[in-house]
Design a protein around this motif. Structure first.
Motif, PDB file in Angstrom:
ATOM      1  N   ASN A  25       1.337  -1.246  -0.070  1.00 39.23           N
ATOM      2  CA  ASN A  25       0.266  -0.017   0.575  1.00 39.23           C
ATOM      3  C   ASN A  25       1.035   1.533  -0.436  1.00 39.23           C
ATOM      4  OD1 ASN A  25      -2.237  -1.993  -0.044  1.00 39.23           O
ATOM      5  ND2 ASN A  25      -2.116  -1.388   2.413  1.00 39.23           N
ATOM      6  N   GLY A  26       1.750   1.685  -0.511  1.00 35.93           N
ATOM      7  CA  GLY A  26       2.905   2.430  -0.671  1.00 35.93           C
ATOM      8  C   GLY A  26       3.339   2.475   0.173  1.00 35.93           C
ATOM      9  N   ILE A  35       0.688  -9.191   6.487  1.00 42.09           N
ATOM     10  CA  ILE A  35      -0.135  -8.739   5.541  1.00 42.09           C
ATOM     11  C   ILE A  35      -1.988  -9.753   5.806  1.00 42.09           C
ATOM     12  CG2 ILE A  35      -1.231  -9.681   3.419  1.00 42.09           C
ATOM     13  CD1 ILE A  35       1.648  -7.961   3.228  1.00 42.09           C
ATOM     14  N   GLN A  36      -3.559  -9.078   5.856  1.00 44.52           N
ATOM     15  CA  GLN A  36      -4.262  -9.110   5.697  1.00 44.52           C
ATOM     16  C   GLN A  36      -4.997  -9.644   4.911  1.00 44.52           C
ATOM     17  OE1 GLN A  36      -6.048  -6.200   8.104  1.00 44.52           O
ATOM     18  NE2 GLN A  36      -5.814  -7.257   9.936  1.00 44.52           N
ATOM     19  N   GLY A  37      -4.506  -9.564   3.197  1.00 44.02           N
ATOM     20  CA  GLY A  37      -5.248 -10.097   2.251  1.00 44.02           C
ATOM     21  C   GLY A  37      -5.764  -9.016   1.634  1.00 44.02           C
ATOM     22  N   GLY A  38      -5.996  -7.937   0.097  1.00 45.23           N
ATOM     23  CA  GLY A  38      -6.464  -6.980  -0.175  1.00 45.23           C
ATOM     24  C   GLY A  38      -5.298  -6.386  -0.018  1.00 45.23           C
TER      25      GLY A  38
END
Length: 270
Positions: A25-26, A35-38
């Motif tokens: 996410n940048g 990491i949770q997903g998405g």
């Protein structure tokens, strides 16, 4: 690991993280990033080209196609590592670049010790490197080594033990034995490792009281041969090609120094 073709192994992924080449996410990711997903995960390599010193080291290529290559590793060079002179560094200049879409810098699929000679397998595309790694993981690569050992041995047998907390297994067969004034008996031994632990063959033979001739690390004090190298040779590799599905059997002849002790003509011409 698995979403980036340029990161084929866990160590490669860790290096990319350390060099701050991966973002989530940048935000620059670390080994602690959860990491949770998405999330949007990006891997960025700078296009800036810097001049680097190139290794010039000719290698004997025994087999090569668009997917993989098998070559002879000489003694006195690391397969890989944090040093300039390695087989990995020498591969690009010795192999023909693959014409396939996922062609990449050639990478060894396994390792041989610094003083060990013989056959070494390397992948030339991202997919073939992953496939070769899986072949070794699944124990679907048959390896044959030859070594010169010290002391009178049983003619054949199995060696099993725990090495670094992991099970290890080697089959051995004595092909020929000769008397030696200094070493009492020297044996030409055929070895088939069923597992691939670090220094497995050297440790297994030393544990029997029959270290490999020239082994400075696991040899017996007073019976270490200096200046002639380690008498351990990776003679052959056999496996089913992961893409063409053809049976691959490649051999690297026993070094001349083995022939000064034993009759190797039959082995090299088998």
């Amino acid at each position: 690991m698995g979403i980036f073709e340029s990161c084929l192994t866990k160590s490669a992924l860790k290096k990319a993280l350390k060099k701050e080449l991966i973002t989530v996410n940048g935000t620059i990711a670390t080994t602690a990033t959860y990491i949770q997903g998405g999330e949007v995960i990006a891997f960025t390599i700078s296009e800036k080209i810097t001049a680097t010193k190139q290794l010039r080291f000719p290698l004997q290529v025994l087999f090569e196609d668009n997917y993989l290559a098998i070559l002879h590793k000489p003694a006195g060079i690391m397969v890989s590592g944090n040093t300039f002179k390695t087989i990995t560094s020498a591969l690009p200049q010795n192999l023909t670049k693959s014409t396939l879409p996922d062609a990449c810098t050639p990478q060894p699929a396994h390792r041989l010790d610094y003083p060990t000679t013989g056959v070494l397998l390397a992948g030339k595309t991202s997919s073939s490197i992953r496939a070769l790694n899986q072949l070794f993981k699944d124990k679907r690569v048959s390896k044959t080594y030859y070594a010169v050992t010290i002391g009178e041995m049983e003619t054949q047998g199995e060696i099993t033990s725990l090495l670094d907390g992991k099970a290890s297994h080697t089959s051995f067969q004595v092909c020929e034995s000769v008397s030696s004034e200094r070493f009492s008996t020297l044996n030409l031994v055929k070895l088939n490792p069923k597992t691939g632990r670090r220094h497995q063959l050297r440790k297994h033979l030393a544990s029997m009281g029959h270290p490999i001739l020239g082994d400075k690390e696991y040899g017996i004090e007073g019976l270490i041969l200096n200046g002639k190298g380690l008498y351990l040779h990776a003679y052959s590799l056999q496996f089913i090609h992961p893409v063409t599905e053809e049976k691959i059997l490649v051999k690297s002849e026993l070094p001349e120094r083995f022939g000064k002790l034993f009759s190797i003509f039959q082995i090299n011409n088998s």
